[in-house]
Design a protein around this motif. Structure first.
Motif, PDB file in Angstrom:
ATOM      1  N   ALA A 101       0.825  -1.211   0.000  1.00 28.63           N
ATOM      2  CA  ALA A 101       0.000   0.000   0.000  1.00 28.63           C
ATOM      3  C   ALA A 101       0.855   1.256   0.000  1.00 28.63           C
ATOM      4  O   ALA A 101       0.518   2.243  -0.676  1.00 28.63           O
ATOM      5  CB  ALA A 101      -0.934  -0.016   1.207  1.00 28.63           C
ATOM      6  N   GLY A 133      -2.010  -0.183  -7.332  1.00 24.50           N
ATOM      7  CA  GLY A 133      -3.231   0.181  -6.631  1.00 24.50           C
ATOM      8  C   GLY A 133      -4.193  -0.988  -6.505  1.00 24.50           C
ATOM      9  O   GLY A 133      -4.801  -1.203  -5.446  1.00 24.50           O
ATOM     10  N   ARG A 134      -4.341  -1.760  -7.587  1.00 23.11           N
ATOM     11  CA  ARG A 134      -5.231  -2.924  -7.526  1.00 23.11           C
ATOM     12  C   ARG A 134      -4.696  -3.970  -6.551  1.00 23.11           C
ATOM     13  O   ARG A 134      -5.461  -4.584  -5.802  1.00 23.11           O
ATOM     14  CB  ARG A 134      -5.404  -3.516  -8.926  1.00 23.11           C
ATOM     15  CG  ARG A 134      -6.304  -2.679  -9.837  1.00 23.11           C
ATOM     16  CD  ARG A 134      -6.631  -3.403 -11.122  1.00 23.11           C
ATOM     17  NE  ARG A 134      -5.482  -3.485 -12.008  1.00 23.11           N
ATOM     18  CZ  ARG A 134      -5.183  -2.582 -12.946  1.00 23.11           C
ATOM     19  NH1 ARG A 134      -5.951  -1.505 -13.087  1.00 23.11           N
ATOM     20  NH2 ARG A 134      -4.132  -2.733 -13.732  1.00 23.11           N
ATOM     21  N   ALA A 136      -2.789  -3.337  -3.942  1.00 18.73           N
ATOM     22  CA  ALA A 136      -2.946  -2.778  -2.601  1.00 18.73           C
ATOM     23  C   ALA A 136      -4.374  -2.926  -2.096  1.00 18.73           C
ATOM     24  O   ALA A 136      -4.609  -3.178  -0.905  1.00 18.73           O
ATOM     25  CB  ALA A 136      -2.525  -1.314  -2.585  1.00 18.73           C
ATOM     26  N   ASP A 137      -5.347  -2.771  -2.999  1.00 16.76           N
ATOM     27  CA  ASP A 137      -6.756  -2.856  -2.613  1.00 16.76           C
ATOM     28  C   ASP A 137      -7.256  -4.291  -2.521  1.00 16.76           C
ATOM     29  O   ASP A 137      -8.385  -4.530  -2.066  1.00 16.76           O
ATOM     30  CB  ASP A 137      -7.625  -2.087  -3.612  1.00 16.76           C
ATOM     31  CG  ASP A 137      -7.376  -0.590  -3.559  1.00 16.76           C
ATOM     32  OD1 ASP A 137      -6.867  -0.107  -2.528  1.00 16.76           O
ATOM     33  OD2 ASP A 137      -7.680   0.098  -4.563  1.00 16.76           O
ATOM     34  N   ASP A 139      -8.041  -6.223  -5.032  1.00 23.76           N
ATOM     35  CA  ASP A 139      -9.019  -6.564  -6.071  1.00 23.76           C
ATOM     36  C   ASP A 139      -8.345  -6.732  -7.435  1.00 23.76           C
ATOM     37  O   ASP A 139      -8.952  -6.468  -8.478  1.00 23.76           O
ATOM     38  CB  ASP A 139     -10.125  -5.521  -6.136  1.00 23.76           C
ATOM     39  CG  ASP A 139      -9.603  -4.111  -6.433  1.00 23.76           C
ATOM     40  OD1 ASP A 139      -8.380  -3.957  -6.659  1.00 23.76           O
ATOM     41  OD2 ASP A 139     -10.416  -3.164  -6.437  1.00 23.76           O
ATOM     42  N   HIS A 185      -1.810 -10.118  -1.231  1.00 20.70           N
ATOM     43  CA  HIS A 185      -2.717  -9.109  -1.787  1.00 20.70           C
ATOM     44  C   HIS A 185      -3.286  -9.574  -3.125  1.00 20.70           C
ATOM     45  O   HIS A 185      -4.460  -9.318  -3.429  1.00 20.70           O
ATOM     46  CB  HIS A 185      -1.973  -7.782  -1.957  1.00 20.70           C
ATOM     47  CG  HIS A 185      -1.913  -6.958  -0.717  1.00 20.70           C
ATOM     48  ND1 HIS A 185      -2.594  -5.761  -0.572  1.00 20.70           N
ATOM     49  CD2 HIS A 185      -1.251  -7.146   0.456  1.00 20.70           C
ATOM     50  CE1 HIS A 185      -2.355  -5.263   0.626  1.00 20.70           C
ATOM     51  NE2 HIS A 185      -1.526  -6.084   1.272  1.00 20.70           N
ATOM     52  N   LEU A 190      -5.732  -9.000   2.386  1.00 16.93           N
ATOM     53  CA  LEU A 190      -5.022  -7.781   2.754  1.00 16.93           C
ATOM     54  C   LEU A 190      -4.366  -7.927   4.113  1.00 16.93           C
ATOM     55  O   LEU A 190      -4.888  -8.589   5.012  1.00 16.93           O
ATOM     56  CB  LEU A 190      -5.987  -6.595   2.793  1.00 16.93           C
ATOM     57  CG  LEU A 190      -6.744  -6.274   1.506  1.00 16.93           C
ATOM     58  CD1 LEU A 190      -7.537  -4.987   1.677  1.00 16.93           C
ATOM     59  CD2 LEU A 190      -5.811  -6.168   0.328  1.00 16.93           C
ATOM     60  N   ALA A 194      -2.974  -2.345   5.498  1.00 16.60           N
ATOM     61  CA  ALA A 194      -3.319  -1.967   4.119  1.00 16.60           C
ATOM     62  C   ALA A 194      -4.052  -0.634   4.022  1.00 16.60           C
ATOM     63  O   ALA A 194      -3.996   0.031   2.983  1.00 16.60           O
ATOM     64  CB  ALA A 194      -4.170  -3.064   3.477  1.00 16.60           C
ATOM     65  N   HIS A 195      -4.727  -0.230   5.067  1.00 13.85           N
ATOM     66  CA  HIS A 195      -5.514   1.005   5.021  1.00 13.85           C
ATOM     67  C   HIS A 195      -4.872   2.135   5.819  1.00 13.85           C
ATOM     68  O   HIS A 195      -5.508   3.158   6.067  1.00 13.85           O
ATOM     69  CB  HIS A 195      -6.934   0.744   5.523  1.00 13.85           C
ATOM     70  CG  HIS A 195      -7.657  -0.303   4.729  1.00 13.85           C
ATOM     71  ND1 HIS A 195      -7.977  -0.132   3.401  1.00 13.85           N
ATOM     72  CD2 HIS A 195      -8.088  -1.547   5.072  1.00 13.85           C
ATOM     73  CE1 HIS A 195      -8.598  -1.210   2.951  1.00 13.85           C
ATOM     74  NE2 HIS A 195      -8.676  -2.083   3.946  1.00 13.85           N
TER      75      HIS A 195
END
Length: 206
Positions: A101, A133-134, A136-137, A139, A185, A190, A194-195
């Motif tokens: 992240a 970004g994907r 990290a999220d 998804d 990830h 996650l 991660a956030h």
């Protein structure tokens, strides 16, 4: 520079800007100072060692603490690991942070800051940032890591300036340093950090 040009010996100290758990510190240390000594002086060892360090700023390289614990801030010593202190910016992250992240945030910022005057900047950097970004999220579609590695190879060394090289260096070192986290990830699992962000990244206004 003028003193060096006149034959004076090279400067024996190094200026480091270290991101600490609560602030930033600028230190002047003798070249060859142990990395662990600087981490201790800046408060990073009080609650356990950092997970990894980003050396050289946003366009630098990640390295795990286990590789740096017994190294020094000496270019020859760091180059043995393929690293450089660069401009002297050092950004450690704690064990609770998510290197995936953190890297995604930095890559997104660097992609937004490019001049977009050549293909690697205009298309390559957003592709790298989007992939990070994907991941990290959590998804990312199947094969995202493979696509990311292919994009890194396509962009590296091909920009009209060296801005893309800094981004590829950052992302490639993150994949190597946080390899197990990248795999987790990519599978949609996650990590706890991660956030949260520990490395301050300027806000990008689109």
């Amino acid at each position: 520079m003028a003193l060096i040009a006149r034959g004076y010996p090279p400067v024996a100290t190094l200026l480091l800007t270290v991101l600490t758990p609560v602030d930033r510190l600028v230190l002047e240390v003798p070249r060859g100072t142990r990395v662990a000594e600087v981490m201790r002086e800046t408060g990073w060892l009080r609650a356990g060692p950092p997970q990894a360090l980003l050396l050289g700023g946003f366009g630098g390289s990640w390295a795990p603490w286990r590789d740096l614990e017994h190294r020094t801030f000496d270019e020859d010593d760091l180059r043995a690991l393929g690293l450089s202190v660069g401009a002297g910016v050092v950004a450690p992250i704690p064990s609770s942070a998510c290197g995936v992240a953190e890297t995604a945030a930095i890559a997104g910022y660097l992609a937004a800051m490019s001049a977009r005057q050549c293909g690697p900047c205009h298309f390559g950097l957003p592709a790298l940032a989007d992939s990070m970004g994907r991941l990290a999220d959590g998804d990312a579609p199947s094969g995202e890591r493979t696509r990311l590695l292919a994009d890194l190879q396509a962009v590296a060394g091909r920009g009209a300036c060296h801005h893309p090289d800094g981004v590829t260096r950052l992302v490639a070192s993150a994949i190597a340093t946080f390899d197990s986290d990248v795999a987790e990830h990519a599978a949609g699992r996650l990590c706890g950090g991660a956030h949260r962000r520990t490395v301050p990244v300027p806000e990008v206004r689109r």
